[in-house]
Design a protein around this motif. Structure first.
Motif, PDB file in Angstrom:
ATOM      1  N   SER A   1      28.200 -12.115  12.300  1.00  0.00           N
ATOM      2  CA  SER A   1      28.296 -13.082  13.150  1.00  0.00           C
ATOM      3  C   SER A   1      28.477 -14.001  10.941  1.00  0.00           C
ATOM      4  N   GLN A   2      28.890 -12.841  10.554  1.00  0.00           N
ATOM      5  CA  GLN A   2      28.451 -13.606   8.454  1.00  0.00           C
ATOM      6  C   GLN A   2      27.262 -14.115   8.765  1.00  0.00           C
ATOM      7  N   THR A   3      26.098 -14.472   8.935  1.00  0.00           N
ATOM      8  CA  THR A   3      24.692 -14.699   8.672  1.00  0.00           C
ATOM      9  C   THR A   3      23.963 -14.008   7.809  1.00  0.00           C
ATOM     10  N   SER A   4      24.058 -12.779   7.603  1.00  0.00           N
ATOM     11  CA  SER A   4      23.241 -11.935   6.713  1.00  0.00           C
ATOM     12  C   SER A   4      24.268 -11.100   5.880  1.00  0.00           C
ATOM     13  N   LEU A   5      23.729 -10.311   4.991  1.00  0.00           N
ATOM     14  CA  LEU A   5      24.254  -9.478   4.413  1.00  0.00           C
ATOM     15  C   LEU A   5      24.391  -7.859   4.969  1.00  0.00           C
ATOM     16  N   ILE A   6      25.068  -7.225   4.150  1.00  0.00           N
ATOM     17  CA  ILE A   6      25.291  -6.158   4.323  1.00  0.00           C
ATOM     18  C   ILE A   6      24.263  -5.279   3.775  1.00  0.00           C
ATOM     19  N   THR A   7      23.083  -4.919   2.826  1.00  0.00           N
ATOM     20  CA  THR A   7      21.714  -5.283   2.647  1.00  0.00           C
ATOM     21  C   THR A   7      20.827  -5.040   3.672  1.00  0.00           C
ATOM     22  N   ASP A   8      20.931  -6.555   4.198  1.00  0.00           N
ATOM     23  CA  ASP A   8      20.588  -6.235   5.388  1.00  0.00           C
ATOM     24  C   ASP A   8      20.778  -5.234   6.207  1.00  0.00           C
ATOM     25  N   LEU A   9      21.968  -5.232   6.457  1.00  0.00           N
ATOM     26  CA  LEU A   9      22.715  -4.324   8.097  1.00  0.00           C
ATOM     27  C   LEU A   9      21.806  -2.534   7.409  1.00  0.00           C
ATOM     28  N   LEU A  10      22.632  -2.204   6.230  1.00  0.00           N
ATOM     29  CA  LEU A  10      22.031  -1.055   5.796  1.00  0.00           C
ATOM     30  C   LEU A  10      20.161  -0.660   5.841  1.00  0.00           C
ATOM     31  N   ASP A  11      19.696  -1.501   5.590  1.00  0.00           N
ATOM     32  CA  ASP A  11      18.018  -1.950   5.374  1.00  0.00           C
ATOM     33  C   ASP A  11      18.359  -1.509   7.024  1.00  0.00           C
ATOM     34  N   ALA A  12      18.131  -2.271   7.923  1.00  0.00           N
ATOM     35  CA  ALA A  12      17.944  -2.050   9.196  1.00  0.00           C
ATOM     36  C   ALA A  12      18.430  -1.116  10.066  1.00  0.00           C
ATOM     37  N   ASP A  13      19.856  -0.129   9.612  1.00  0.00           N
ATOM     38  CA  ASP A  13      20.258   0.740   9.948  1.00  0.00           C
ATOM     39  C   ASP A  13      18.959   1.761   9.689  1.00  0.00           C
TER      40      ASP A  13
END
Length: 440
Positions: free
Chosen positions: A397-409
């Protein structure tokens, strides 16, 4: 991403286990832990050596008991005798030959039965029986040790297979996510760097998977060697169990150890052995009494005068008694040395008891720690899943960065690894605790 790759590769190495990849083939066998123990026992040279030692000890006990039987012997002789020269006119004169019976025959039997010698024979039997007990304990210990060693390799195999499945599933999820991000990139929603970061992380995961696959092959060979099967044999272990012994207390485990611990009972028998040896040394200052007898046939009769060339027989039965006076002063320092040896073994036994208590305490606390790690890891997995779900929604939804997504994974994958590692560690600590207490 660097942090993730490093962590993933370390996990792949730390938690790596021998196992073969691929579908079931002709060289694949499913093996429970009990089956693995049986194969390892059959293949263990250490167990075979201890089994032979036990058989030797049993034979020595039987041999010592047979010494209670009398010593029996038979003998016979044939002799030729010359005439007896008699020097009637001096030694330098020609002698007169006195005729004798020239051929002498003798055949008979004798026996000796030890009646008393300071109880040495009974002490020797007891000594051999104590040595037999020690070797039996060592044999049981070798079985327990091979069980624990096999269980460690078997659990490592389980863990690596689980890790491989986890990372394969994660790679599949990342590939699906990559397709979604590539679609967003084509529509101009995200930057090229987002696609590159996902591709880089996917590449790192594949490299980690390769490391785990190699670790599986290496560890499988280790397990196969201890099981006595070909190196390329594929082993499929059972699924890890998820039930834990949380009711047995430390005091109960300690009591089990005092009842069954191998080192504790070997030390106990060593103390008993030194006590027996002290009694043996003290028995040196004792009279020796025995029953003896002899019966024989002989020809000619030269036992009573006048002699004659006829067969005769004679039987003799009696008691023999002897006492070594020198043992009164020769034995003094021997008794002192044996007494000190006995005192040393008593202290060694107490020291062994202390070590057993310490080992049980440490293994028990590590086991309880692993159980707590499971509970914490389960909570972490639940939280990491929810965090990954929220982060993924906010990213798309374009409210967080790709780094946040990768860290969560990364966090989700790592918590899954930690949970499975904690389960395997709990099992390993449980088997270690059983090995220490002598109940594995």
């Amino acid at each position: 991403m660097k942090i993730y790759l490093t962590g993933l590769l370390l996990l792949g190495i730390i938690y790596s286990i021998p196992t073969q990849a691929g579908s079931l083939r002709n060289d694949t066998i499913r093996l429970s832990l009990k089956d693995a123990w049986q194969r390892a026992e059959e293949n263990s040279r250490h167990i075979k050596i201890n089994t032979i030692n036990t058989d030797i000890a049993e034979a020595e006990v039987k041999d010592a008991k047979r010494e209670r039987l009398p010593e029996i012997g038979v003998k016979g002789s044939i002799e030729k005798a010359s005439n007896i020269p008699i020097y009637e006119n001096g030694i330098f004169s020609r002698p007169v030959q006195h005729e004798v019976i020239h051929t002498l025959y003798r055949a008979g039997a004798d026996f000796y039965l030890n009646i008393y010698e300071g109880n040495k024979l009974n002490l020797k039997i007891k000594e051999n029986q104590t040595l037999q007990k020690i070797k039996n304990i060592r044999k049981e210990q070798s079985v327990s040790d091979i069980h624990y060693k096999t269980a460690t390799l078997y659990l490592e195999l389980q863990k690596t297979l689980i890790f491989r499945n986890l990372i394969k599933q994660d790679i599949a999820d990342q590939q699906t996510q990559l397709k979604e991000i590539q679609a967003l990139y084509k529509n101009g929603v995200v930057l090229k760097t987002d696609v590159l970061r996902i591709e880089l992380e996917l590449s790192k995961r594949k490299m980690a998977l390769m490391t785990i696959e190699n670790d599986i092959l290496i560890a499988t060979q280790k397990l196969n060697i201890i099981l006595g099967v070909p190196d390329d044999q594929i082993i499929i272990p059972d699924a890890p169990f998820s039930q834990w012994d949380e009711n047995t207390t430390y005091k109960e485990y300690l009591q089990l150890a005092l009842d069954h611990s191998f080192d504790y009972h070997v030390s106990e028998q060593q103390t008993e052995l030194s006590k027996i040896k002290l009694k043996q040394v003290k028995a040196n200052v004792s009279p020796k009494i025995g029953l003896y007898g002899e019966f024989y046939y002989a020809n000619p009769q030269i036992f009573l005068y006048p002699y004659n060339p006829y067969w005769y027989s004679l039987g003799i039965v009696g008691l023999k008694a002897s006492f070594s006076i020198s043992s009164l002063y020769h034995n003094t320092q021997k008794v002192k040395a044996a007494t000190l040896e006995f005192e040393k073994e008593e202290e060694t036994h107490k020291d062994t008891e202390d070590k057993v208590r310490q080992q049980v305490k440490e293994a028990y606390l590590r086991y309880q720690e692993a159980l707590e790690q499971i509970r914490v890891a389960e909570t972490n997995v639940t939280q990491a899943k929810e965090n990954a779900r929220i982060t993924k929604n906010t990213y798309f939804s374009q409210t967080s960065l790709i780094t946040d997504l990768l860290d969560a994974d990364i966090q989700l994958l790592q918590t899954k690894f930690e949970l499975e590692a904690a389960k395997i560690m709990a099992q390993n600590n449980y088997y270690l605790l059983q090995n220490i207490t002598g109940t594995l």
